[in-house]
Each structure stands twice: as C-alpha cells, then as structure tokens.
Design a protein around this motif. Structure first.
Motif, PDB file in Angstrom:
ATOM      1  N   LYS A 156       0.879  -1.183   0.000  1.00 19.03           N
ATOM      2  CA  LYS A 156       0.000   0.000   0.000  1.00 19.03           C
ATOM      3  C   LYS A 156       0.907   1.220   0.000  1.00 19.03           C
ATOM      4  CE  LYS A 156      -4.140   1.910   0.787  1.00 19.03           C
ATOM      5  NZ  LYS A 156      -4.789   1.701   2.086  1.00 19.03           N
ATOM      6  N   ASP A 157       0.789   2.016  -1.051  1.00 20.18           N
ATOM      7  CA  ASP A 157       1.707   3.137  -1.214  1.00 20.18           C
ATOM      8  C   ASP A 157       0.914   4.383  -1.601  1.00 20.18           C
ATOM      9  OD1 ASP A 157       3.744   4.880  -1.679  1.00 20.18           O
ATOM     10  OD2 ASP A 157       4.775   3.639  -3.154  1.00 20.18           O
ATOM     11  N   GLN A 158       0.770   5.303  -0.632  1.00 22.59           N
ATOM     12  CA  GLN A 158       0.023   6.529  -0.928  1.00 22.59           C
ATOM     13  C   GLN A 158       0.751   7.391  -1.939  1.00 22.59           C
ATOM     14  OE1 GLN A 158      -0.822   8.399   2.888  1.00 22.59           O
ATOM     15  NE2 GLN A 158      -2.983   7.835   2.656  1.00 22.59           N
ATOM     16  N   ASN A 159       2.074   7.305  -1.941  1.00 21.77           N
ATOM     17  CA  ASN A 159       2.856   8.119  -2.865  1.00 21.77           C
ATOM     18  C   ASN A 159       2.871   7.535  -4.282  1.00 21.77           C
ATOM     19  OD1 ASN A 159       3.621   9.935  -0.791  1.00 21.77           O
ATOM     20  ND2 ASN A 159       5.216   8.492  -0.126  1.00 21.77           N
ATOM     21  N   LEU A 160       2.400   6.237  -4.373  1.00 21.23           N
ATOM     22  CA  LEU A 160       2.346   5.562  -5.666  1.00 21.23           C
ATOM     23  C   LEU A 160       3.638   5.757  -6.450  1.00 21.23           C
ATOM     24  CD1 LEU A 160      -1.311   6.222  -6.865  1.00 21.23           C
ATOM     25  CD2 LEU A 160      -0.357   4.190  -5.826  1.00 21.23           C
ATOM     26  N   GLY A 161       4.674   5.135  -5.936  1.00 21.44           N
ATOM     27  CA  GLY A 161       5.968   5.181  -6.607  1.00 21.44           C
ATOM     28  C   GLY A 161       5.942   4.379  -7.894  1.00 21.44           C
ATOM     29  N   GLN A 162       7.121   3.989  -8.362  1.00 23.33           N
ATOM     30  CA  GLN A 162       7.247   3.282  -9.631  1.00 23.33           C
ATOM     31  C   GLN A 162       6.498   1.949  -9.589  1.00 23.33           C
ATOM     32  OE1 GLN A 162       8.738   4.460 -12.412  1.00 23.33           O
ATOM     33  NE2 GLN A 162       7.979   2.641 -13.465  1.00 23.33           N
ATOM     34  N   LYS A 163       5.523   1.777 -10.465  1.00 24.06           N
ATOM     35  CA  LYS A 163       4.758   0.540 -10.504  1.00 24.06           C
ATOM     36  C   LYS A 163       5.473  -0.480 -11.378  1.00 24.06           C
ATOM     37  CE  LYS A 163       0.289   2.303  -9.248  1.00 24.06           C
ATOM     38  NZ  LYS A 163      -1.136   1.974  -9.222  1.00 24.06           N
ATOM     39  N   VAL A 164       5.298  -1.748 -10.990  1.00 19.63           N
ATOM     40  CA  VAL A 164       5.957  -2.828 -11.715  1.00 19.63           C
ATOM     41  C   VAL A 164       5.261  -3.038 -13.054  1.00 19.63           C
ATOM     42  CG1 VAL A 164       6.420  -5.316 -11.732  1.00 19.63           C
ATOM     43  CG2 VAL A 164       6.761  -3.989  -9.655  1.00 19.63           C
ATOM     44  N   ASN A 165       6.049  -3.106 -14.109  1.00 17.06           N
ATOM     45  CA  ASN A 165       5.555  -3.444 -15.429  1.00 17.06           C
ATOM     46  C   ASN A 165       6.310  -4.673 -15.931  1.00 17.06           C
ATOM     47  OD1 ASN A 165       3.654  -1.226 -15.895  1.00 17.06           O
ATOM     48  ND2 ASN A 165       5.487   0.068 -15.837  1.00 17.06           N
ATOM     49  N   ILE A 166       5.888  -5.183 -17.068  1.00 20.24           N
ATOM     50  CA  ILE A 166       6.587  -6.333 -17.638  1.00 20.24           C
ATOM     51  C   ILE A 166       7.991  -5.899 -18.034  1.00 20.24           C
ATOM     52  CG2 ILE A 166       6.672  -7.933 -19.567  1.00 20.24           C
ATOM     53  CD1 ILE A 166       4.551  -8.735 -17.747  1.00 20.24           C
ATOM     54  N   ASN A 167       8.990  -6.464 -17.366  1.00 21.96           N
ATOM     55  CA  ASN A 167      10.385  -6.211 -17.748  1.00 21.96           C
ATOM     56  C   ASN A 167      11.023  -7.530 -18.158  1.00 21.96           C
ATOM     57  OD1 ASN A 167      11.112  -7.585 -15.339  1.00 21.96           O
ATOM     58  ND2 ASN A 167      10.965  -5.663 -14.186  1.00 21.96           N
ATOM     59  N   ASN A 168      12.265  -7.470 -18.551  1.00 22.13           N
ATOM     60  CA  ASN A 168      12.918  -8.659 -19.077  1.00 22.13           C
ATOM     61  C   ASN A 168      12.982  -9.779 -18.045  1.00 22.13           C
ATOM     62  OD1 ASN A 168      14.367  -9.907 -21.328  1.00 22.13           O
ATOM     63  ND2 ASN A 168      16.126  -9.906 -19.935  1.00 22.13           N
ATOM     64  N   ASP A 169      13.317  -9.431 -16.798  1.00 20.31           N
ATOM     65  CA  ASP A 169      13.422 -10.452 -15.747  1.00 20.31           C
ATOM     66  C   ASP A 169      12.071 -11.108 -15.480  1.00 20.31           C
ATOM     67  OD1 ASP A 169      14.704 -11.789 -13.329  1.00 20.31           O
ATOM     68  OD2 ASP A 169      13.156 -10.579 -12.353  1.00 20.31           O
ATOM     69  N   LEU A 170      11.017 -10.288 -15.377  1.00 16.69           N
ATOM     70  CA  LEU A 170       9.687 -10.811 -15.105  1.00 16.69           C
ATOM     71  C   LEU A 170       9.197 -11.657 -16.272  1.00 16.69           C
ATOM     72  CD1 LEU A 170       7.392 -10.880 -13.070  1.00 16.69           C
ATOM     73  CD2 LEU A 170       6.479  -8.797 -14.109  1.00 16.69           C
ATOM     74  N   LEU A 171       9.496 -11.220 -17.498  1.00 12.42           N
ATOM     75  CA  LEU A 171       9.095 -11.969 -18.683  1.00 12.42           C
ATOM     76  C   LEU A 171       9.775 -13.337 -18.715  1.00 12.42           C
ATOM     77  CD1 LEU A 171       7.517 -12.031 -21.315  1.00 12.42           C
ATOM     78  CD2 LEU A 171       9.479 -10.962 -22.444  1.00 12.42           C
ATOM     79  N   ILE A 172      11.058 -13.365 -18.372  1.00 12.73           N
ATOM     80  CA  ILE A 172      11.798 -14.632 -18.352  1.00 12.73           C
ATOM     81  C   ILE A 172      11.204 -15.582 -17.316  1.00 12.73           C
ATOM     82  CG2 ILE A 172      14.013 -15.698 -17.731  1.00 12.73           C
ATOM     83  CD1 ILE A 172      15.389 -13.257 -19.011  1.00 12.73           C
ATOM     84  N   ARG A 173      10.908 -15.051 -16.124  1.00 19.33           N
ATOM     85  CA  ARG A 173      10.340 -15.904 -15.071  1.00 19.33           C
ATOM     86  C   ARG A 173       8.946 -16.400 -15.442  1.00 19.33           C
ATOM     87  NH1 ARG A 173       9.491 -13.788 -10.084  1.00 19.33           N
ATOM     88  NH2 ARG A 173       9.731 -11.592 -10.629  1.00 19.33           N
ATOM     89  N   LEU A 174       8.172 -15.533 -16.133  1.00 19.21           N
ATOM     90  CA  LEU A 174       6.844 -15.936 -16.603  1.00 19.21           C
ATOM     91  C   LEU A 174       6.965 -17.075 -17.610  1.00 19.21           C
ATOM     92  CD1 LEU A 174       3.778 -15.579 -16.946  1.00 19.21           C
ATOM     93  CD2 LEU A 174       4.275 -13.787 -18.633  1.00 19.21           C
ATOM     94  N   GLU A 175       7.870 -16.939 -18.551  1.00 20.99           N
ATOM     95  CA  GLU A 175       8.046 -17.972 -19.572  1.00 20.99           C
ATOM     96  C   GLU A 175       8.554 -19.277 -18.947  1.00 20.99           C
ATOM     97  OE1 GLU A 175      10.608 -16.138 -22.407  1.00 20.99           O
ATOM     98  OE2 GLU A 175       8.970 -15.133 -23.467  1.00 20.99           O
ATOM     99  N   GLU A 176       9.448 -19.153 -17.971  1.00 19.79           N
ATOM    100  CA  GLU A 176       9.942 -20.352 -17.285  1.00 19.79           C
ATOM    101  C   GLU A 176       8.809 -21.072 -16.554  1.00 19.79           C
ATOM    102  OE1 GLU A 176      13.016 -18.823 -14.801  1.00 19.79           O
ATOM    103  OE2 GLU A 176      14.583 -19.010 -16.332  1.00 19.79           O
ATOM    104  N   ALA A 177       7.914 -20.276 -15.924  1.00 17.49           N
ATOM    105  CA  ALA A 177       6.786 -20.871 -15.214  1.00 17.49           C
ATOM    106  C   ALA A 177       5.847 -21.575 -16.176  1.00 17.49           C
ATOM    107  CB  ALA A 177       6.020 -19.800 -14.435  1.00 17.49           C
ATOM    108  N   VAL A 178       5.566 -20.920 -17.309  1.00 15.27           N
ATOM    109  CA  VAL A 178       4.693 -21.529 -18.314  1.00 15.27           C
ATOM    110  C   VAL A 178       5.337 -22.790 -18.883  1.00 15.27           C
ATOM    111  CG1 VAL A 178       3.646 -21.221 -20.589  1.00 15.27           C
ATOM    112  CG2 VAL A 178       3.560 -19.365 -18.917  1.00 15.27           C
ATOM    113  N   GLN A 179       6.640 -22.720 -19.135  1.00 14.47           N
ATOM    114  CA  GLN A 179       7.352 -23.892 -19.660  1.00 14.47           C
ATOM    115  C   GLN A 179       7.302 -25.056 -18.667  1.00 14.47           C
ATOM    116  OE1 GLN A 179      11.684 -23.867 -19.899  1.00 14.47           O
ATOM    117  NE2 GLN A 179      11.558 -24.672 -21.982  1.00 14.47           N
TER     118      GLN A 179
END
Length: 308
Positions: free
Chosen positions: A187-210
C-alpha cells in the motif's frame, strides 16, 4: 447447496499425500516469509493453518471465512495450540464483502480466495482499504486454467498488473509456484514506480509456463504409455483367446474326422462284404446252372423225397 469442504490443514501435514502436502507447504511458507508487521487479517482463512502458524510467531491474527465448517475446524485446531498462540488468533465466520472492521492491518492475506470471487475489483479494493499505509496485501491463486467446481475465473499475470493500476498499491514481488502464482502488493500513498513487464519478469513468466507445459507433456506421455500397455495387454489377451478358440476348432475338426474315418472304415467293410456276397452268389448261380450243378440238384431233391 452442499458445501464444498476444504482440507488445507490436513494437506499441510501431508495427510492427503506427501507430494500434495509439499506443494501446499511451499505456498503457505512463501506467504509467511513475506508477512511484515504484527496485525494480520487472513481473508478466506479456511481451516486456519496460516493464521495458526502466524499466531505461533506472536502475530495478532483475525481469520475470516464464510464456511461454518471451516471455522469450526479452525477453532478445533486452535485449541490444540499453546495458550499463547490461542491468545493471538481469533476466527470469525463472516462475509468479507459485508463484514465491518474497526481497524486497519499491517498485512491482509488473500490466500487462494480471489479465484472464488466474481467481483474481485470490489473485493480487492476493500482489502486495500483495510491495509495500513506501507502495509501489504499478499495474494496466492491458481495460475492459469484450473477447472475446480467453485473457481469462477482464471488468473494470469496481466490480472495482477491491472489491479496494481486500479488501486493505490504497487507490486513488490511476483512468485511462480508451479501451477499457482504469488503476488505481494504494498500500500503506497505516494504511488511510486509501478511494476511493469520487464525482461526479468518476462523470463520468469516464460519459465513458469514452460514448467507447467513440461508437466502436462510428461502427464500426456505417461498416459500414452499406460494406454499402449493396456492396448498391448488387450491385444495379447485377444491373440491368446484367438489361439484358444482355434485350438478348440482344430480339436472338434479332428474328432469329426476321426468319427468320419471310423464310419468310412465300417462302410468300406460292408461294401467289401457286399462285393464278396455278390461274387459268391454269382459263383453259386453259375455252378447251379451248369450240367454238374443240375445233376447235383436232381440228386439232392431225390434224397429229400426218399427221406420222407
């Protein structure tokens, strides 16, 4: 409608199989490792295993669930704990949509509950409103297709990115847990940098799907092997049955042949006797009609008359 009973407590202690228990413990322990703060709300607590484990560590926990039997089980298992743990945990039977809370929490846990909810936007927004500033919302849910009778939706990574965009939260961590996914929101009232699809997250997603695909392929191969084995066994049984039936037919044919042969021998004997009789009859007639035969016949007729 008959209640669908959950057995998460028994599953945690491997009473429903060691492999299943290991997967359940992996998800619950991941939740415990990411809990911060002292005041915890466990939404959809079921039989209360997560709440009890947190209570053992001195956390003040409220567990809520709509299931009467689940709360009964949770209180039953809580009574087995030390008094200090019992004092830290409180279970209530209630509907999270309607329940009023007079406090906010350091951490709200949504452990495998969102998949049971149709209106997750309202549900998640309420969880966010009950979370203190800089507090956490921890979510685990099945990842991808899971056609359980009480599951109302399928979750992929994009759904959690959407919840981040529409609520005052940011994603701190994404964890792929086999066929489940875990997400930690802050919970962040200042709403800092939100997570988006980046290379690391994409790799982990593909590994999970695989990994999930590999499990499915392995299961398909295993089932195919079993199917071929069954088919081979059935084929062997059919072949054996065919041989047995053929042997029986050969046996019957031999018996018929033997019977026919025996009858043929008898017939041949009668035919030979008939031929012998014809030969003797011909000889007799020839002899009877000869000069000598006629004299012999007269002689024997004379003898018969004389005896009279």
């Amino acid at each position: 409608m008959e209640e669908i009973k959950d057995y998460i407590y028994e599953a945690y202690y491997s009473e429903m199989g060691e492999s299943f228990g290991k997967k359940v413990r992996e998800r619950i322990h991941w939740i415990l490792q990411n809990v911060k703060g002292n005041d915890i709300l466990d939404v959809g607590c079921s039989q209360g295993i997560t709440s009890i484990l947190l209570g053992r560590e001195g956390k003040n926990v409220i567990g809520i669930d709509t299931s009467s039997s689940a709360i009964e089980d949770a209180n039953k298992y809580l009574l087995k704990e030390e008094e200090e743990t019992q004092n830290c945990v409180n279970f209530i039977k209630g509907n999270f949509f309607l329940e009023e809370f007079n406090k906010t929490f350091d951490c709200v846990i949504l452990g495998e509950v969102l998949e049971h909810i149709s209106d997750i936007d309202t549900f998640f927004a309420k969880a966010s409103s009950l979370t203190k500033n800089d507090g956490q919302i921890i979510v685990t849910t099945p990842f991808g297709i899971n056609d359980f009778i009480d599951h109302k939706r399928t979750f992929y990574l994009s759904e959690f990115l959407r919840l981040q965009e529409e609520n005052p939260v940011v994603i701190n961590e994404v964890k792929f847990l086999g066929k489940w996914i875990g997400v930690v929101f802050s919970k962040d009232q200042n709403l800092g940098q939100k997570v988006n699809i980046n290379n690391d997250l994409l790799i982990r997603l593909e590994e999970a799907v695989q990994k999930i695909e590999r499990e499915y392929v392995s299961q398909i191969n295993m089932l195919q092997t079993k199917l071929e084995t069954v088919q081979n066994e059935q084929s062997s049984e059919s072949h054996l049955k065919y041989l047995e039936e053929k042997a029986e037919k050969v046996k019957i044919q031999k018996e018929l042949y033997d019977a026919y042969t025996e009858n043929e021998n008898i017939i041949n004997k009668y035919r030979k006797l008939d031929r012998d009789y014809e030969i003797l009859l011909t000889r007799y007639n020839n002899l009877k009609n000869s000069k000598f035969g006629r004299l012999a016949t007269k002689y024997w007729n004379f003898r018969k008359k004389k005896r009279r």
